[in-house]
Design a protein around this motif. Structure first.
Motif, short mmCIF file in Angstrom:
data_model
loop_
_atom_site.label_atom_id
_atom_site.label_comp_id
_atom_site.label_asym_id
_atom_site.label_seq_id
_atom_site.Cartn_x
_atom_site.Cartn_y
_atom_site.Cartn_z
N PHE A 218 -22.55 3.05 -25.41
CA PHE A 218 -23.03 2.11 -26.43
C PHE A 218 -22.75 2.71 -27.80
N LEU A 219 -21.99 1.98 -28.61
CA LEU A 219 -21.67 2.39 -29.98
C LEU A 219 -21.00 3.77 -30.03
N GLY A 220 -20.16 4.04 -29.07
CA GLY A 220 -19.40 5.29 -29.08
C GLY A 220 -20.11 6.46 -28.43
N TYR A 221 -21.39 6.29 -28.09
CA TYR A 221 -22.15 7.34 -27.42
C TYR A 221 -22.24 7.06 -25.93
N SER A 222 -22.45 8.11 -25.17
CA SER A 222 -22.69 8.00 -23.74
C SER A 222 -24.13 8.43 -23.46
N LYS A 242 -16.45 9.68 -23.67
CA LYS A 242 -15.09 10.13 -23.42
C LYS A 242 -14.07 9.30 -24.22
N LYS A 243 -14.32 7.99 -24.32
CA LYS A 243 -13.41 7.12 -25.08
C LYS A 243 -13.41 7.49 -26.56
N SER A 244 -14.57 7.82 -27.10
CA SER A 244 -14.65 8.20 -28.51
C SER A 244 -13.89 9.50 -28.76
#
Length: 347
Positions: A218-222, A242-244
């Motif tokens: 959510f919003l770049g956080y895991s 991981k995507k961020s």
């Protein structure tokens, strides 16, 4: 058209003309304080003195309090799906000036010029358009918040929080529902409400998660279970997804391509600004291991860059060691930054 961050196709971006941008900015300055009084406290997107990190902290706080049954929701093409008629009704509840309402209607129905697959320019939208608010406009985030507020207010007025033992945290069209054992019921209710609002949940991307067993982004956080390496114990926290991390590594790699002939001080300054901005956003939760991994990746790319620049044989590890790059070469090392969060950081 611009690519979506998750690789799920492209997103239409409507850039207003300069005259429209000036007028939209003036309108936003007047309208925003009026609607701010109505917005729910659990909405954090595109609002004064609020940001994505505030939403991240709220999600993490609820998870640590036991709200671990999660509806990881995704609205399908939200900005393109907002019904104009219902949106104008929402605006008209607070704004009665017919001139302002007419302006908003004109902005919603403004035609957009775009190239087709063969490069020929064509006009889309216009008077026949009945849905969507163009992304890229100054006033578009405010209009999107106004319509999303209908869902959040309905949640509060119908006391869904008590019924589902849950909390909603929203950032524009991104939202999660954090519950204690009632996530499936909350999801079913949300689907029905969104349908009445003329919106659709993306079935492929919307899911139920148990944050005690698995992570969700959510919003770049895991968010979810993390392991403390010192003693092997598990705890609930948030960390850069991981995507961020991959997106940031790609950005660094694109800067340090062999064709970059800029002087090292300029390259270093650009890198340090990017590193500082990234670390300021990911200032919450568990981040030491993510920062260490980014430091290692950046060092390897910078070492290769400097070795090419100075025509050093081999990989350049001896001449451009870790200490040299992060010392006399002036590169910012994330792992050495203080673990105190900045007072304000936005997405």
């Amino acid at each position: 058209m611009i690519p979506k961050p998750n690789g799920g196709g492209e997103r239409a971006l409507g850039i207003p003309t300069i005259r429209d941008r000036v007028i939209q900015t003036a309108a936003k300055l007047v309208l925003e304080p009026i609607f701010e009084a109505d917005f729910e406290d659990n909405a954090f997107g595109y609002r004064p003195a609020r940001g994505a990190v505030d939403a991240v902290k709220e999600v993490n706080r609820h998870i640590c309090r036991g709200y671990t049954d999660v509806v990881d929701a995704d609205l399908s093409k939200y900005f393109d799906s907002i019904p104009h008629c219902d949106l104008i009704k929402s605006v008209a509840r607070r704004i009665v000036d017919r001139h302002v309402l007419r302006l908003i209607k004109l902005w919603l129905k403004a035609p957009i010029e775009e190239p087709d697959g063969e490069g020929t320019r064509r006009i889309v939208g216009g008077k026949s358009n009945t849905r969507g608010t163009p992304q890229g406009g100054v006033v578009s985030p405010l209009l999107a918040n106004i319509y999303m507020n209908r869902f959040l207010k309905h949640w509060r007025l119908t006391e869904r929080g008590e019924a589902f033992r849950a909390h909603v945290v929203a950032y524009a069209d991104d939202f999660v529902i954090l519950s204690r054992g009632r996530a499936a019921e909350a999801l079913a209710w949300t689907k029905a409400v969104m349908t009445r609002l003329g919106l659709t949940l993306n079935e492929a991307k919307t899911s139920l998660k148990d944050a005690r067993q698995e992570r969700f982004d959510f919003l770049g956080y895991s968010f979810g279970p993390h392991c403390y390496k010192g003693n092997g114990k598990w705890y609930l926290s948030a960390s850069p997804s991981k995507k961020s991390m991959q997106r940031f590594k790609t950005k660094v790699g694109n800067l340090l391509v062999p064709g970059n002939n800029d002087p090292w001080p300029e390259v270093c300054d650009t890198l340090n600004k990017s590193l500082l901005g990234w670390s300021n956003y990911f200032c919450h939760g568990t981040r030491r291991s993510a920062f260490r991994a980014v430091d290692r990746y950046v060092y390897e790319r910078v070492r290769d860059f400097l070795a090419r620049r100075h025509k050093v044989a081999g990989r350049g590890t001896r001449r451009f060691s870790f200490d040299v790059v992060y010392g006399e070469r002036g590169l910012l090392r994330l792992e050495r930054l203080p673990l105190t969060a900045p007072s304000c950081a936005s997405r």
